[in-house]
Structure formats: C-alpha cells, structure tokens
Design a protein around this motif. Structure first.
Motif, PDB file in Angstrom:
ATOM      1  N   GLU A  56       0.806  -1.221   0.000  1.00 32.12           N
ATOM      2  CA  GLU A  56       0.000   0.000   0.000  1.00 32.12           C
ATOM      3  C   GLU A  56       0.842   1.277   0.000  1.00 32.12           C
ATOM      4  O   GLU A  56       0.368   2.328  -0.403  1.00 32.12           O
ATOM      5  CB  GLU A  56      -1.021   0.012   1.143  1.00 32.12           C
ATOM      6  CG  GLU A  56      -0.509  -0.388   2.492  1.00 32.12           C
ATOM      7  CD  GLU A  56      -0.584  -1.888   2.782  1.00 32.12           C
ATOM      8  OE1 GLU A  56      -0.941  -2.231   3.908  1.00 32.12           O
ATOM      9  OE2 GLU A  56      -0.253  -2.708   1.903  1.00 32.12           O
ATOM     10  N   ASP A 144      -8.464   2.346  -8.582  1.00 35.16           N
ATOM     11  CA  ASP A 144      -9.388   2.097  -7.485  1.00 35.16           C
ATOM     12  C   ASP A 144      -8.604   1.889  -6.201  1.00 35.16           C
ATOM     13  O   ASP A 144      -8.195   0.772  -5.882  1.00 35.16           O
ATOM     14  CB  ASP A 144     -10.256   0.880  -7.801  1.00 35.16           C
ATOM     15  CG  ASP A 144     -11.225   0.528  -6.679  1.00 35.16           C
ATOM     16  OD1 ASP A 144     -11.313   1.302  -5.689  1.00 35.16           O
ATOM     17  OD2 ASP A 144     -11.898  -0.517  -6.777  1.00 35.16           O
ATOM     18  N   GLY A 145      -8.389   2.964  -5.475  1.00 34.68           N
ATOM     19  CA  GLY A 145      -7.641   2.905  -4.230  1.00 34.68           C
ATOM     20  C   GLY A 145      -8.339   2.149  -3.128  1.00 34.68           C
ATOM     21  O   GLY A 145      -7.723   1.807  -2.120  1.00 34.68           O
ATOM     22  N   SER A 146      -9.626   1.838  -3.312  1.00 37.30           N
ATOM     23  CA  SER A 146     -10.365   1.073  -2.297  1.00 37.30           C
ATOM     24  C   SER A 146     -10.244  -0.434  -2.502  1.00 37.30           C
ATOM     25  O   SER A 146     -10.713  -1.211  -1.672  1.00 37.30           O
ATOM     26  CB  SER A 146     -11.840   1.475  -2.301  1.00 37.30           C
ATOM     27  OG  SER A 146     -12.474   1.033  -3.497  1.00 37.30           O
ATOM     28  N   SER A 147      -9.600  -0.854  -3.590  1.00 41.86           N
ATOM     29  CA  SER A 147      -9.442  -2.283  -3.851  1.00 41.86           C
ATOM     30  C   SER A 147      -8.556  -2.921  -2.791  1.00 41.86           C
ATOM     31  O   SER A 147      -7.462  -2.416  -2.509  1.00 41.86           O
ATOM     32  CB  SER A 147      -8.818  -2.516  -5.224  1.00 41.86           C
ATOM     33  OG  SER A 147      -8.479  -3.886  -5.385  1.00 41.86           O
ATOM     34  N   THR A 151      -3.280  -3.628  -1.212  1.00 41.28           N
ATOM     35  CA  THR A 151      -2.741  -3.756   0.137  1.00 41.28           C
ATOM     36  C   THR A 151      -2.007  -5.089   0.289  1.00 41.28           C
ATOM     37  O   THR A 151      -2.243  -6.035  -0.464  1.00 41.28           O
ATOM     38  CB  THR A 151      -3.855  -3.690   1.201  1.00 41.28           C
ATOM     39  OG1 THR A 151      -4.685  -4.843   1.092  1.00 41.28           O
ATOM     40  CG2 THR A 151      -4.699  -2.429   1.033  1.00 41.28           C
TER      41      THR A 151
END
Length: 178
Positions: A56, A144-147, A151
């Motif tokens: 991340e 898409d940083g929420s994927s 991480t």
C-alpha cells in the motif's frame, strides 16, 4: 476426483505478474517511459515483493510515476499473453476439465488481466485485479484505491471473502501471495 491423477485441491488462485507470465506488469509499463522511470519503479516493486515495504505504500506511487495510458495497458495485455508460462493454457484447461475452480488473483491492472484471462479460457468473474480509469482521450485517470488488492493482505482478504471450493492452492511469487 478419486483417481490417482486427480488434483488434491479444488481451487487454484494464480497470480499473474512474474508467475503466470514472466513479466512484472508495472515494471513493463515503466520501461515504456525510459530507463530512469523503469529503474525507480523496479526498485519500489522489488522492495514490496520482498516485504520490505507494504504494498500500500508503493502501489499508487508506482502508478503515479508511470501514468500509463489506455494504449499502454492494452499493450500490456498482449505482453502478458506473449510471456505466458509454457504449458499454462493446457494446464488450466486440464484443471477446469477436472472440476477445479481457477481464478486470477492479482494486484495488476484488471483491463490487461482480462485479455490474458480470455486467452487462458477464464471469464471476467474469474478475474480479481485492480480497476483503473482513463479520461476520454485515454490519458491516466487513476486507480481504485479502495481495492483490497492494493494492500499487503488484499489477496488473502479476497480469498476469504469468496465462496470458493476448498482446499485452495495459491500460486505466486511475492510476499503478498503468502
């Protein structure tokens, strides 16, 4: 699946970069931008794959350095096919014919991985990768940083959240695949 040639697993989760294919997608994209960018990104990739820094911390940074265009990502999809591991297409077909669920589970760019998936006989629902955006003329528009896949624990969390037949075998090359 009781005969001696049947696999002892019900699902295979395959990483793409440096596993199913011989290239690391972000590094391949960076090489298209020149030696300075390629070197900078390769160092970040190596550190993340060895677990020295969490994914991340470098995922978005690498993409912001490279800023791939739509045509770059299209070309990456073709490069994945050109560098697929020998025998992979036949092996995946054999697993599927024996009732094994096969998924591609990767922090790579989904658009490029979808082309590879089609080549190996997998559909879009069997691909778990990171979505990216482009503007109307194909310029970089973000990811898409929420994927979960951006991480360190993302692949593990995706597997845990899917209703996959067990036992599951994961095949990968880096610390995020453990």
């Amino acid at each position: 699946m009781s005969d001696s040639t049947s696999p002892h697993f019900s699902t295979v989760a395959l990483d793409v970069d440096s596993t199913l294919c011989s290239i690391e997608g972000i590094d391949w994209l960076a090489e298209r931008r020149g030696i300075d960018i390629a070197t900078q990104v390769a160092i970040l990739t190596d550190r993340a794959m060895r677990g020295e820094v969490p994914l991340e911390e470098v995922y978005g940074l690498r993409l912001s350095i490279v800023r791939p265009r739509r045509e770059d990502v299209d070309a990456l999809g073709h490069a994945y096919i050109e560098t697929i591991a020998p025998g992979a297409v036949d092996t995946i077909a054999k697993w599927k014919s024996r009732g094994v669920t096969v998924i591609l589970l990767s922090s790579a760019i989904r658009h490029a991985v979808l082309r590879l998936a089609q080549h190996v006989g997998l559909g879009p629902d069997e691909v778990h990768a990171v979505d990216v955006k482009f503007d109307a003329i194909g310029a970089w528009g973000g990811f898409d940083g929420s994927s979960p896949l951006v991480t360190t624990m993302g692949k593990r969390n995706i597997i845990a959240g899917l209703d996959l037949p067990r036992p599951i075998i994961g095949v990968g090359d880096g610390s995020t695949d453990l």
